[in-house]
Motif scaffolding. Structure first.
Motif, PDB file in Angstrom:
ATOM      1  N   SER A  23       0.898  -1.233   0.070  1.00 28.58           N
ATOM      2  CA  SER A  23      -0.112  -0.160  -0.162  1.00 28.58           C
ATOM      3  C   SER A  23       1.154   1.269  -0.025  1.00 28.58           C
ATOM      4  N   GLU A  52      -5.936   0.851  -6.196  1.00 32.64           N
ATOM      5  CA  GLU A  52      -7.595   1.077  -6.630  1.00 32.64           C
ATOM      6  C   GLU A  52      -8.543  -0.876  -5.450  1.00 32.64           C
ATOM      7  N   ASN A  53      -9.322  -0.297  -5.216  1.00 31.24           N
ATOM      8  CA  ASN A  53     -10.268  -0.967  -4.480  1.00 31.24           C
ATOM      9  C   ASN A  53     -10.920  -1.802  -5.210  1.00 31.24           C
ATOM     10  N   SER A  54      -9.959  -2.991  -4.670  1.00 27.22           N
ATOM     11  CA  SER A  54     -10.712  -4.274  -5.618  1.00 27.22           C
ATOM     12  C   SER A  54     -11.736  -4.866  -4.536  1.00 27.22           C
ATOM     13  N   SER A  55     -12.812  -4.473  -3.767  1.00 29.41           N
ATOM     14  CA  SER A  55     -13.542  -5.600  -2.971  1.00 29.41           C
ATOM     15  C   SER A  55     -14.473  -6.087  -3.346  1.00 29.41           C
TER      16      SER A  55
END
Length: 151
Positions: A23, A52-55
């Motif tokens: 991060s 990026e958000n990968s949730s």
């Protein structure tokens, strides 16, 4: 503590450490600078690297695989570098199949986020998946999606 619980605990600690380390932009930059093939490095701008958000993909790859997604500029276009960390102790013969599904989900998400790209005839983002295999045995699974087919 049973061996299975201890193994899962070690995997989760390793996963948290790796995700936390990656991060930090300078660590991610240095990692990709060191491990991406030269032909990829020549077409991307690592100075634009952004986590990026990968949730939304959390269950796509299955148990034992965590993902970290980065966007990066490929010339004038936005692309993605997906870093997949495999924590399985055995070789997964279907990982390339699961990666194909994952990549299609990324394309769907990109089109959802940027609906004008469909109207302007812009191509889908380039996705370069990287798998870090941490097993003890030699990795023998197909390294290409097409390696899953008999003909």
């Amino acid at each position: 503590m049973s061996n299975k619980k201890k193994e899962n605990s070690n995997v989760k600690a390793h996963d948290r450490f790796f995700k936390k380390s990656m991060s930090y932009p300078e660590i991610a930059h240095d990692f990709f600078q060191s491990y991406l093939p030269q032909e990829v490095l020549e077409i991307i701008n690592l100075n634009t690297l952004k986590q990026e958000n990968s949730s939304f993909l959390s269950n796509e790859l299955g148990e034992g695989v965590s993902d970290i997604l980065y966007s990066v500029q490929y010339g004038e276009e936005k692309g993605y570098i997906s870093l997949l960390l495999e924590h399985q102790s055995s070789v997964d013969n279907l990982i390339t199949f699961r990666i194909q599904k994952y990549m299609l989900r990324l394309c769907d998400e990109h089109m959802r986020k940027y609906p004008k790209s469909k109207q302007q005839n812009i191509t889908l983002p380039i996705i370069y998946p990287v798998i870090l295999y941490t097993g003890k045995r030699k990795y023998t699974a197909p390294r290409s999606f097409f390696g899953l087919f008999s003909n």
